[in-house]
Enzyme design. Structure first.
Site, PDB file in Angstrom:
ATOM      1  N   ASP A 194       6.383 -11.243   2.500  1.00  0.00           N
ATOM      2  CA  ASP A 194       7.139 -11.409   1.262  1.00  0.00           C
ATOM      3  C   ASP A 194       8.511 -11.971   1.603  1.00  0.00           C
ATOM      4  O   ASP A 194       9.257 -11.374   2.392  1.00  0.00           O
ATOM      5  CB  ASP A 194       7.275 -10.067   0.541  1.00  0.00           C
ATOM      6  CG  ASP A 194       8.096 -10.194  -0.740  1.00  0.00           C
ATOM      7  OD1 ASP A 194       7.679 -10.934  -1.638  1.00  0.00           O
ATOM      8  OD2 ASP A 194       9.159  -9.545  -0.820  1.00  0.00           O
ATOM      9  N   GLU A 213       3.482 -16.092  -0.428  1.00  0.00           N
ATOM     10  CA  GLU A 213       3.615 -16.683  -1.753  1.00  0.00           C
ATOM     11  C   GLU A 213       3.967 -18.160  -1.605  1.00  0.00           C
ATOM     12  O   GLU A 213       4.680 -18.540  -0.669  1.00  0.00           O
ATOM     13  CB  GLU A 213       4.717 -15.981  -2.553  1.00  0.00           C
ATOM     14  CG  GLU A 213       4.362 -14.597  -3.028  1.00  0.00           C
ATOM     15  CD  GLU A 213       5.485 -13.978  -3.837  1.00  0.00           C
ATOM     16  OE1 GLU A 213       5.340 -13.841  -5.069  1.00  0.00           O
ATOM     17  OE2 GLU A 213       6.506 -13.628  -3.226  1.00  0.00           O
ATOM     18  N   CYS A 245       1.378  -1.445  -8.050  1.00  0.00           N
ATOM     19  CA  CYS A 245       1.242  -0.404  -7.032  1.00  0.00           C
ATOM     20  C   CYS A 245       0.094  -0.765  -6.109  1.00  0.00           C
ATOM     21  O   CYS A 245      -1.032  -1.013  -6.560  1.00  0.00           O
ATOM     22  CB  CYS A 245       0.996   0.951  -7.692  1.00  0.00           C
ATOM     23  SG  CYS A 245       0.609   2.284  -6.530  1.00  0.00           S
ATOM     24  N   CYS A 295      -2.948   2.281  -6.375  1.00  0.00           N
ATOM     25  CA  CYS A 295      -3.857   2.411  -7.517  1.00  0.00           C
ATOM     26  C   CYS A 295      -3.912   1.156  -8.388  1.00  0.00           C
ATOM     27  O   CYS A 295      -4.633   1.125  -9.387  1.00  0.00           O
ATOM     28  CB  CYS A 295      -3.458   3.607  -8.373  1.00  0.00           C
ATOM     29  SG  CYS A 295      -1.853   3.412  -9.196  1.00  0.00           S
ATOM     30  N   CYS A 346       5.501   4.939  -8.746  1.00  0.00           N
ATOM     31  CA  CYS A 346       4.388   4.629  -9.636  1.00  0.00           C
ATOM     32  C   CYS A 346       4.154   5.804 -10.591  1.00  0.00           C
ATOM     33  O   CYS A 346       4.014   6.951 -10.153  1.00  0.00           O
ATOM     34  CB  CYS A 346       3.132   4.344  -8.822  1.00  0.00           C
ATOM     35  SG  CYS A 346       1.663   4.040  -9.832  1.00  0.00           S
ATOM     36  N   CYS A 374       0.134   7.175  -9.933  1.00  0.00           N
ATOM     37  CA  CYS A 374      -0.265   7.974  -8.759  1.00  0.00           C
ATOM     38  C   CYS A 374       0.918   8.631  -8.057  1.00  0.00           C
ATOM     39  O   CYS A 374       0.734   9.292  -7.033  1.00  0.00           O
ATOM     40  CB  CYS A 374      -1.038   7.100  -7.766  1.00  0.00           C
ATOM     41  SG  CYS A 374      -0.038   5.788  -7.016  1.00  0.00           S
ATOM     42  N   ASP A 381       9.901  -4.481  -1.500  1.00  0.00           N
ATOM     43  CA  ASP A 381       9.494  -5.627  -0.685  1.00  0.00           C
ATOM     44  C   ASP A 381       8.243  -5.329   0.143  1.00  0.00           C
ATOM     45  O   ASP A 381       7.356  -6.184   0.271  1.00  0.00           O
ATOM     46  CB  ASP A 381      10.648  -6.054   0.228  1.00  0.00           C
ATOM     47  CG  ASP A 381      11.859  -6.525  -0.566  1.00  0.00           C
ATOM     48  OD1 ASP A 381      11.658  -7.095  -1.647  1.00  0.00           O
ATOM     49  OD2 ASP A 381      12.998  -6.316  -0.102  1.00  0.00           O
TER      50      ASP A 381
END
Length: 372
Positions: free
Chosen positions: A179, A263, A298, A301, A317, A320, A327
């Site tokens: 990332d 990306e 997340c 999950c 989250c 969960c 990052d």
């Protein structure tokens, strides 16, 4: 497989004058061709092709006899490059081509008849130019591009056909998500964070002094030209430091991993380095669409939140209760999405918005089975 080797040149004073003449002639032909294309488009609504400009070179040589001082095959690639630049603009891959200035970087291209000697390059109409060959030049020389930067340093980029082929890519090995962020230059899915060196900030005071000295010099004077070169050397130092950092980081990532998922952001130089080094080493390089919600999803999950401002670096989250580093979570999601694309054989489509968590928190997809 084609390979480029960039070497430093040390031309003598006479060779510098000949190179300057060639730089100027090729630059003039580029500007002349671009101006003619623009005028024709305005008057007729139809553009000219690079072949149309190329056919005008003999007539231009008769009208401007100084064009004959440049090797003829250096003029022809100018027309081809101009046509390529216009095609890239019309296909929205690049901005509109601009007129070239004598104060920027200069370059000419030799499509053939360049010989690589022991410590020199033999260029047509220039002669044997001393060169620092820091590595063996193995393979058939295809083209040689001679350039000069704003520090008056000369280089030659030698395109070689070495007769080798890239090894077959294999997915057997470690997969890594990368990332590219703001606070850190890169964060990986295994938790590693690489700081942004910020080379420009480190040389900011030196740049400020050099710019102040340049602004005080009279335009057109020799002192102003000397001050301009001093400023250009600082900018060149920053560029070389930045390039060195990108080369070392991309080499480390490629050497330590087999599958690399990133990306497709506008970080052109770094991603280009990752891609070609991975291809040369038989590694797999996958780009995930920049609109894939890697930060807001997340990785445990697959619950996706609606909003995550840039100043929020950690979040929990609600489904969960997993606490995430923004990052690292994004890098893990990029790795999982890249592996999913690799498994499904759909690397061309890097964003699948219909991947959603089910009530039990298990990864589901209507496109293909997720990996991880």
């Amino acid at each position: 497989m084609r390979q480029v080797v960039k070497v430093r040149l040390d031309p003598n004073q006479q060779q510098k004058q000949l190179l300057e003449q060639s730089f100027g002639n090729c630059r003039w032909l580029w500007n002349q061709g671009l101006n003619l294309m623009n005028q024709t488009d305005k008057e007729t609504g139809k553009g000219l092709s690079s072949y149309d400009i190329k056919k005008k070179i003999p007539r231009l040589k008769q009208e401007y006899d100084w064009l004959t001082l440049t090797y003829s095959q250096c003029l022809q690639p100018v027309c081809l490059n101009l046509g390529t630049a216009l095609n890239n603009f019309f296909e929205k891959r690049a901005r509109s081509p601009r007129f070239k200035s004598k104060r920027g970087k200069q370059s000419i291209q030799y499509p053939q008849n360049v010989k690589v000697l022991e410590n020199a390059l033999k260029l047509p109409k220039i002669g044997e130019v001393k060169a620092v060959l820091h590595r063996p030049i193995e393979g058939k020389v295809k083209t040689v591009t001679v350039s000069k930067n704003r520090c008056d340093q000369y280089f030659a980029s030698i395109l070689l056909e070495n007769g080798k082929t890239n090894p077959d890519a294999s997915a057997d090995g470690k997969a890594l998500g990368v990332d590219l962020g703001l606070n850190h230059f890169a964060v990986t899915s295994d938790g590693s964070k690489f700081e942004n060196p910020r080379w420009m900030a480190k040389h900011e005071q030196n740049l400020k002094r050099k710019q102040q000295q340049l602004s005080r010099k009279q335009k057109g004077s020799q002192n102003r030209d000397k001050a301009r070169k001093k400023l250009a050397k600082v900018h060149n130092k920053v560029a070389r430091c930045r390039e060195d950092f990108l080369h070392k980081l991309s080499r480390r990532i490629v050497d330590e991993n087999q599958v690399i998922c990133v990306e497709n952001l506008n970080w052109g130089m770094f991603l280009t380095m990752l891609k070609y080094k991975a291809e040369q080493d038989g590694k797999i390089y996958i780009e995930v669409d920049r609109f894939f919600p890697s930060s807001k999803t997340c990785n445990v999950c697959l619950h996706q939140i609606n909003r995550l401002p840039l100043d929020v670096r950690y979040w929990t989250c609600s489904h969960c209760r997993t606490h995430h580093d923004r990052d690292i979570n994004a890098a893990i999601n990029l790795r999982e999405e890249g592996l999913r694309l690799l498994t499904c054989g759909t690397r061309g489509k890097a964003y699948c918005p219909d991947v959603r968590p089910n009530p039990r928190g298990r990864k589901t997809s209507t496109v293909g089975q997720s990996v991880g």
